[in-house]
Motif scaffolding. Structure first.
Motif, PDB file in Angstrom:
ATOM      1  N   ASN A   1     -10.067  11.638  -3.424  1.00 38.99           N
ATOM      2  CA  ASN A   1      -8.820  12.120  -2.824  1.00 38.99           C
ATOM      3  C   ASN A   1      -7.920  10.920  -2.522  1.00 38.99           C
ATOM      4  OD1 ASN A   1      -6.784  13.339  -1.334  1.00 38.99           O
ATOM      5  ND2 ASN A   1      -8.186  14.714  -0.253  1.00 38.99           N
ATOM      6  N   VAL A   2      -7.199  10.487  -3.528  1.00 38.56           N
ATOM      7  CA  VAL A   2      -6.388   9.268  -3.420  1.00 38.56           C
ATOM      8  C   VAL A   2      -5.261   9.431  -2.406  1.00 38.56           C
ATOM      9  CG1 VAL A   2      -4.947   7.617  -4.680  1.00 38.56           C
ATOM     10  CG2 VAL A   2      -6.933   8.650  -5.790  1.00 38.56           C
ATOM     11  N   ASP A   3      -4.617  10.587  -2.411  1.00 41.29           N
ATOM     12  CA  ASP A   3      -3.491  10.792  -1.497  1.00 41.29           C
ATOM     13  C   ASP A   3      -3.931  10.672  -0.046  1.00 41.29           C
ATOM     14  OD1 ASP A   3      -1.934  11.249  -3.711  1.00 41.29           O
ATOM     15  OD2 ASP A   3      -2.103  13.427  -3.602  1.00 41.29           O
ATOM     16  N   ALA A   4      -4.995  11.380   0.321  1.00 43.28           N
ATOM     17  CA  ALA A   4      -5.486  11.343   1.699  1.00 43.28           C
ATOM     18  C   ALA A   4      -6.035   9.963   2.040  1.00 43.28           C
ATOM     19  CB  ALA A   4      -6.564  12.405   1.908  1.00 43.28           C
ATOM     20  N   LEU A   5      -6.712   9.340   1.081  1.00 44.03           N
ATOM     21  CA  LEU A   5      -7.273   8.015   1.323  1.00 44.03           C
ATOM     22  C   LEU A   5      -6.170   6.999   1.584  1.00 44.03           C
ATOM     23  CD1 LEU A   5      -9.560   5.973   1.394  1.00 44.03           C
ATOM     24  CD2 LEU A   5      -9.482   5.878  -1.111  1.00 44.03           C
ATOM     25  N   GLY A   6      -5.127   7.020   0.753  1.00 48.94           N
ATOM     26  CA  GLY A   6      -4.028   6.077   0.929  1.00 48.94           C
ATOM     27  C   GLY A   6      -3.312   6.281   2.249  1.00 48.94           C
ATOM     28  N   ALA A   7      -3.062   7.536   2.598  1.00 46.35           N
ATOM     29  CA  ALA A   7      -2.384   7.835   3.861  1.00 46.35           C
ATOM     30  C   ALA A   7      -3.235   7.418   5.052  1.00 46.35           C
ATOM     31  CB  ALA A   7      -2.063   9.324   3.943  1.00 46.35           C
ATOM     32  N   THR A   8      -4.535   7.669   4.956  1.00 49.55           N
ATOM     33  CA  THR A   8      -5.444   7.322   6.044  1.00 49.55           C
ATOM     34  C   THR A   8      -5.530   5.820   6.235  1.00 49.55           C
ATOM     35  OG1 THR A   8      -6.761   9.302   5.605  1.00 49.55           O
ATOM     36  CG2 THR A   8      -7.783   7.595   6.947  1.00 49.55           C
TER      37      THR A   8
ATOM     38  N   GLY B   1       0.812  -1.209   0.000  1.00 51.14           N
ATOM     39  CA  GLY B   1       0.000   0.000   0.000  1.00 51.14           C
ATOM     40  C   GLY B   1       0.843   1.254   0.000  1.00 51.14           C
ATOM     41  N   LEU B   2       1.945   1.221   0.746  1.00 52.26           N
ATOM     42  CA  LEU B   2       2.848   2.373   0.794  1.00 52.26           C
ATOM     43  C   LEU B   2       3.491   2.610  -0.568  1.00 52.26           C
ATOM     44  CD1 LEU B   2       4.309   4.542   2.423  1.00 52.26           C
ATOM     45  CD2 LEU B   2       6.018   2.813   3.069  1.00 52.26           C
ATOM     46  N   VAL B   3       3.892   1.530  -1.234  1.00 53.69           N
ATOM     47  CA  VAL B   3       4.518   1.652  -2.558  1.00 53.69           C
ATOM     48  C   VAL B   3       3.514   2.211  -3.568  1.00 53.69           C
ATOM     49  CG1 VAL B   3       5.418   0.328  -4.512  1.00 53.69           C
ATOM     50  CG2 VAL B   3       6.270  -0.110  -2.206  1.00 53.69           C
ATOM     51  N   PHE B   4       2.283   1.692  -3.557  1.00 56.98           N
ATOM     52  CA  PHE B   4       1.257   2.196  -4.477  1.00 56.98           C
ATOM     53  C   PHE B   4       1.046   3.697  -4.274  1.00 56.98           C
ATOM     54  CE2 PHE B   4      -3.179   3.510  -4.988  1.00 56.98           C
ATOM     55  CZ  PHE B   4      -3.341   3.304  -6.357  1.00 56.98           C
ATOM     56  N   LEU B   5       0.867   4.096  -3.011  1.00 52.94           N
ATOM     57  CA  LEU B   5       0.600   5.502  -2.711  1.00 52.94           C
ATOM     58  C   LEU B   5       1.775   6.385  -3.116  1.00 52.94           C
ATOM     59  CD1 LEU B   5      -1.144   7.694  -1.417  1.00 52.94           C
ATOM     60  CD2 LEU B   5      -0.116   7.099   0.789  1.00 52.94           C
TER      61      LEU B   5
ATOM     62  N   TYR C   1       2.120   6.554  -7.019  1.00 50.19           N
ATOM     63  CA  TYR C   1       1.032   7.330  -7.626  1.00 50.19           C
ATOM     64  C   TYR C   1       1.165   8.813  -7.293  1.00 50.19           C
ATOM     65  CZ  TYR C   1      -3.566   8.819  -9.136  1.00 50.19           C
ATOM     66  OH  TYR C   1      -4.585   9.465  -9.783  1.00 50.19           O
ATOM     67  N   THR C   2       1.592   9.118  -6.079  1.00 52.85           N
ATOM     68  CA  THR C   2       1.747  10.513  -5.669  1.00 52.85           C
ATOM     69  C   THR C   2       2.768  11.239  -6.529  1.00 52.85           C
ATOM     70  OG1 THR C   2       1.146  10.022  -3.360  1.00 52.85           O
ATOM     71  CG2 THR C   2       2.399  12.041  -3.764  1.00 52.85           C
ATOM     72  N   PHE C   3       3.844  10.549  -6.874  1.00 49.97           N
ATOM     73  CA  PHE C   3       4.916  11.202  -7.627  1.00 49.97           C
ATOM     74  C   PHE C   3       4.738  11.130  -9.144  1.00 49.97           C
ATOM     75  CE2 PHE C   3       7.111  10.712  -3.553  1.00 49.97           C
ATOM     76  CZ  PHE C   3       7.726  11.953  -3.440  1.00 49.97           C
ATOM     77  N   THR C   4       4.021  10.097  -9.633  1.00 51.66           N
ATOM     78  CA  THR C   4       3.916   9.924 -11.082  1.00 51.66           C
ATOM     79  C   THR C   4       2.524  10.220 -11.646  1.00 51.66           C
ATOM     80  OG1 THR C   4       3.269   7.578 -10.982  1.00 51.66           O
ATOM     81  CG2 THR C   4       5.640   8.091 -10.925  1.00 51.66           C
ATOM     82  N   ARG C   5       1.487   9.988 -10.836  1.00 50.10           N
ATOM     83  CA  ARG C   5       0.095  10.101 -11.295  1.00 50.10           C
ATOM     84  C   ARG C   5      -0.181   9.169 -12.471  1.00 50.10           C
ATOM     85  NH1 ARG C   5      -2.920  12.020  -7.240  1.00 50.10           N
ATOM     86  NH2 ARG C   5      -1.627  13.482  -6.101  1.00 50.10           N
TER      87      ARG C   5
END
Length: 221
Positions: A181-188, A41-45, A48-52
């Motif tokens: 909100n993928v970034d917030a969802l992944g972090a949460t 999950g950390l790798v996916f987030l 995706y955060t850096f490449t979109r």
């Protein structure tokens, strides 16, 4: 997470083994198991955060899952947990690829949380709390705890506490999913995953110790 037993926080404790700190860590798969659960999950987030780029972001955790399973097999260790995680990652990736939406990577987690929420609540309401069944088995008590009102009450509340965790995850994360909100969802999901499971596992351990105190040691000297 994770299997139902592990999600309930008691899956890695052997029958009759004291609920020690070591046993608590083992119930979460040990340090290695925790790392294997968090990394995909950390790798996916992160990717995706850096490449979109959705495809690249989905390939990365799948490859990682293959590597983790391969390492366990190469070391002649049980790869059941890693393979199970790989299947879960693949399902998440397929759903996201079909929809073309990164947030759909987290949909299976919502269904799992909802299923556990319903199962834990129903078990508590009908008087057969899941935590009680697990603890009774581990402590060699069977279902005798149901005849003890104080034990039954504590185990019902422990089960409802776990149900509360799954409910909280849904309450906090579903709005983020719906908002895209993928970034917030992944972090949460990361924050409300292993860390919260660990805290609730400790709370459950303390509750169980309050009704199953260790027998006093006998001085044989």
């Amino acid at each position: 997470m994770a299997s139902a037993a592990r999600r309930s926080g008691l899956g890695g404790v052997a029958d009759g083994e004291p609920l020690t700190g070591h046993a608590l860590l083992a119930s979460m798969g040990g340090v290695r198991g925790i790392v294997e659960a968090v990394l995909p999950g950390l790798v996916f987030l992160t990717v995706y955060t850096f490449t979109r780029e959705l495809v690249v972001s989905l390939i990365a955790p799948v490859v990682l899952g293959l590597v983790l399973a391969g390492v366990r097999l190469a070391q002649k260790q049980s790869a059941v947990q890693a393979l199970g995680g790989l299947v879960g990652i693949a399902v998440c990736a397929v759903l996201a690829l079909i929809s073309g939406r990164a947030q759909d990577y987290y949909v299976p987690g919502f269904w799992i949380d909802a299923a556990y929420l319903v199962g834990f609540v129903i078990s508590a309401v009908v008087g057969w709390p899941i935590i009680g069944l697990a603890v009774g088995f581990l402590m060699g008590d069977g279902v005798a705890w149901r005849l003890d009102r104080s034990k039954r009450r504590v185990l019902v509340w422990a089960t409802l506490a776990w149900a509360g965790l799954f409910a909280l995850r849904l309450i906090v994360q579903l709005p983020l999913y719906l908002a895209g909100n993928v970034d917030a969802l992944g972090a949460t999901r990361l924050i409300m995953g292993v860390p919260l499971y660990g805290l609730l596992l400790v709370l459950t351990w303390l509750m169980v110790r309050s009704i199953y105190p260790r027998p006093a040691s006998v001085d044989t000297a």
